[in-house]
Design an enzyme around this catalytic site. Structure first.
Site, PDB file in Angstrom:
ATOM      1  N   THR A   1      -8.649 -35.738 -64.348  1.00 56.05           N
ATOM      2  CA  THR A   1      -7.972 -36.942 -63.915  1.00 56.05           C
ATOM      3  C   THR A   1      -7.377 -36.860 -62.509  1.00 56.05           C
ATOM      4  OG1 THR A   1      -7.366 -37.124 -66.235  1.00 56.05           O
ATOM      5  CG2 THR A   1      -6.202 -38.558 -64.729  1.00 56.05           C
TER       6      THR A   1
ATOM      7  N   ARG B   1     -15.485 -42.515 -76.361  1.00 58.19           N
ATOM      8  CA  ARG B   1     -14.205 -41.815 -76.469  1.00 58.19           C
ATOM      9  C   ARG B   1     -13.265 -42.263 -75.361  1.00 58.19           C
ATOM     10  NH1 ARG B   1     -11.151 -38.394 -72.721  1.00 58.19           N
ATOM     11  NH2 ARG B   1      -9.786 -37.032 -73.928  1.00 58.19           N
TER      12      ARG B   1
ATOM     13  N   GLY C   1      -9.453 -41.584 -73.664  1.00 53.73           N
ATOM     14  CA  GLY C   1      -8.416 -40.554 -73.547  1.00 53.73           C
ATOM     15  C   GLY C   1      -7.084 -41.164 -73.165  1.00 53.73           C
ATOM     16  N   ASP C   2      -6.207 -40.342 -72.634  1.00 58.71           N
ATOM     17  CA  ASP C   2      -4.843 -40.770 -72.349  1.00 58.71           C
ATOM     18  C   ASP C   2      -4.712 -41.656 -71.129  1.00 58.71           C
ATOM     19  OD1 ASP C   2      -3.553 -38.862 -69.873  1.00 58.71           O
ATOM     20  OD2 ASP C   2      -5.414 -38.218 -70.808  1.00 58.71           O
TER      21      ASP C   2
ATOM     22  N   THR D   1      -1.964 -35.503 -66.606  1.00 55.92           N
ATOM     23  CA  THR D   1      -3.322 -35.001 -66.563  1.00 55.92           C
ATOM     24  C   THR D   1      -3.449 -33.817 -67.499  1.00 55.92           C
ATOM     25  OG1 THR D   1      -4.897 -33.782 -65.168  1.00 55.92           O
ATOM     26  CG2 THR D   1      -2.610 -33.729 -64.469  1.00 55.92           C
ATOM     27  N   GLY D   2      -4.661 -33.585 -68.011  1.00 54.50           N
ATOM     28  CA  GLY D   2      -4.883 -32.455 -68.901  1.00 54.50           C
ATOM     29  C   GLY D   2      -5.680 -32.883 -70.116  1.00 54.50           C
TER      30      GLY D   2
END
Lengths: 323, 324
Positions: free
Chosen positions: A188, A216, A218-219, A238-239
């Site tokens: 990210t 999918r 993500g965050d 991020t991560g």
């Protein structure tokens, strides 16, 4: 107080990153920081600044967003982004983009030109065309590096946070969760900014996880997870997306400040070092008072920050390169 | 302490003048779903299993805006979403953009349990549904005449609506007024929260979204921390205007107020609904690890029901009219 800005190109960078991989990324961070600094000195609003900086990060193929996005398990691109204005708490988010050159700008258009916050997949792509934003053939976003990452991940039968080193023999148990095998991670891009009046904004953008399932999310497009801004602070995380969602990372930094009266640094450190598993998360944040925090619990995080008094920093691991 | 359960069929401007033929089937449905939840908890089902079971039941009932009975997009199609969260492990699952899956909440659970991910949407989610062999039907199964009518009304008024509508009064308001502010009655979403006698918590929420929404529009229901949240303190399921719930991180905030300010469930839930979100936009059901229940809403009404192991149970729509 003056303005403050912080940006990231992803958490998870291994210590062993070779110079030929490190230098272009440091240069890119420096370049994007300069763009943000100029914009803030020109009195652009924080909302405009974070969008501008994230657009720049999206266009750079070295980071996992826009061009340079990692690939799904079918070798395709699905990009997502979100943006939030701390003043109004208006926000915008998009997921599943395949042709839109700048996901963060489409997220802003959702925020400003629709009664909604979040559009995804076909509906988001349609909206992009209605709005006349720049779109290209999906192949534009795909880089050799990411084709290679996907091949490695498929061989190892693993979903990865995008950044990879040459893979060591994975002798760990097959039932281990895909993210826990110590693979280096870069997830990210994002930017947060505050002006001298305490107006805050945050924006985040990504290609997601290497070898992710098609569809999918993500965050990065989940408000309160990857992106959040209110009158207290602006945060971009991020991560490992699943960890950030579960941990409502961006929201929690602000909630700790508001509900426990903590400073930005205290709140950010608690979220990263006490409330999320080691090796999974980093964030950049600024407060209404002009504080900056950039904690991470991974080996490194591509990051840069600056304040109006002239301080600036570009860093990957613990010792910043003072500019 | 014993177990506790609460469920909702949507908050909104449910008119006091709701006719008996519209009110009674919904009350009966709430009562029915509550009984299912009560039996399951008495049979020692886990809270995670209970909330999934109850929400499946709510999805199957055409009177509520989830599964069958979902409201329609601006193209007359169905796009369903759901999420589920286990307070103990904080594992969660979410899905959006479903068109053929009979029970979105169950697919969300499968994402949680059978993939390394939390959230799948649209084609990818539908693909996953087929891989998993869940029940799918032609999309027309979910569409009801009532919702076709709602969509027509919304299109006539050129407005996006939270699903519940009355026959529309002449809309003489300014055209630049934001689409949600015209006082249209609203029912959004179904959801269930439960806690067992050991303090294990779970939450699940499911919806068809907004009447006349743009294709691809995602609301609060699959956004963990907005429409659904559970941790070791409480489990929360929200309903109402998705955009307000996302912006207000409603479900997360109830738990955060409890954890970071030491408030009780009722205090936290009341603050979020009455002080931190605009009037007329939100309701929620919540249970705490200690077995408390809270069901605040800032709309005219909220279809809801709750029960505790000691035998108390309640089905309600408005503030003053408890049916049992």
């Amino acid at each position: 107080m003056g303005w403050a800005i912080a940006l990231h190109g992803g958490a998870g960078v291994p210590y062993s990153l070779p110079p030929e991989r490190r230098q272009p990324r440091e240069e890119a961070l420096r370049h994007c920081l300069q763009i943000g600094i100029k914009a803030l000195n020109s009195k652009m609003t924080p909302l405009d600044v974070v969008e501008l900086v994230v657009r720049e990060l999206e266009n750079i193929p070295h980071f996992n967003a826009g061009r340079g996005s990692v690939l799904t398990n079918k070798g395709t691109i699905e990009m997502e982004a979100s943006i939030m204005d701390g003043n109004t708490m208006k926000c915008g988010a998009v997921s599943g983009l395949t042709t839109v050159v700048n996901a963060v700008s489409l997220a802003r258009l959702v925020m400003e030109n629709t009664p909604h916050i979040y559009l995804a997949f076909d509906g988001a792509e349609e909206f992009a065309r209605q709005q006349g934003v720049e779109t290209v053939d999906s192949s534009h976003f795909i880089t050799e590096e990411n084709i290679e990452r996907l091949n490695q991940a498929k061989e190892a039968n693993r979903v990865q946070i995008d950044y990879t080193q040459p893979i060591y023999n994975d002798t760990k148990s097959e039932t281990e969760t895909p993210f826990a095998n110590g693979d280096s991670q870069t997830g990210t891009v994002g930017c947060v900014a505050v002006d001298s009046n305490g107006n805050l904004a945050s924006a985040t953008s990504t290609g997601g996880l290497v070898n992710k399932m098609v569809g999918r999310i993500g965050d990065t497009s989940v408000i309160g997870a990857g992106t959040y801004a209110n009158e207290l602070c602006a945060v971009s995380a991020t991560g490992v997306g699943e960890v950030i969602i579960r941990g409502t990372v961006a929201r929690d930094v602000a909630a700790l400040m508001e509900f426990k009266g903590l400073s930005l640094k205290e709140a950010a450190n608690i979220v990263i070092h006490e409330r999320t598993p080691k090796g999974t998360v980093g964030l950049v944040a600024v407060s209404a008072a002009g504080d900056i925090a950039m904690p991470y619990n991974t080996p490194g995080m591509f990051r840069a920050s600056a304040t109006e008094d002239g301080y600036s920093e570009v860093a990957i691991w613990s010792e910043p390169i003072i500019e």
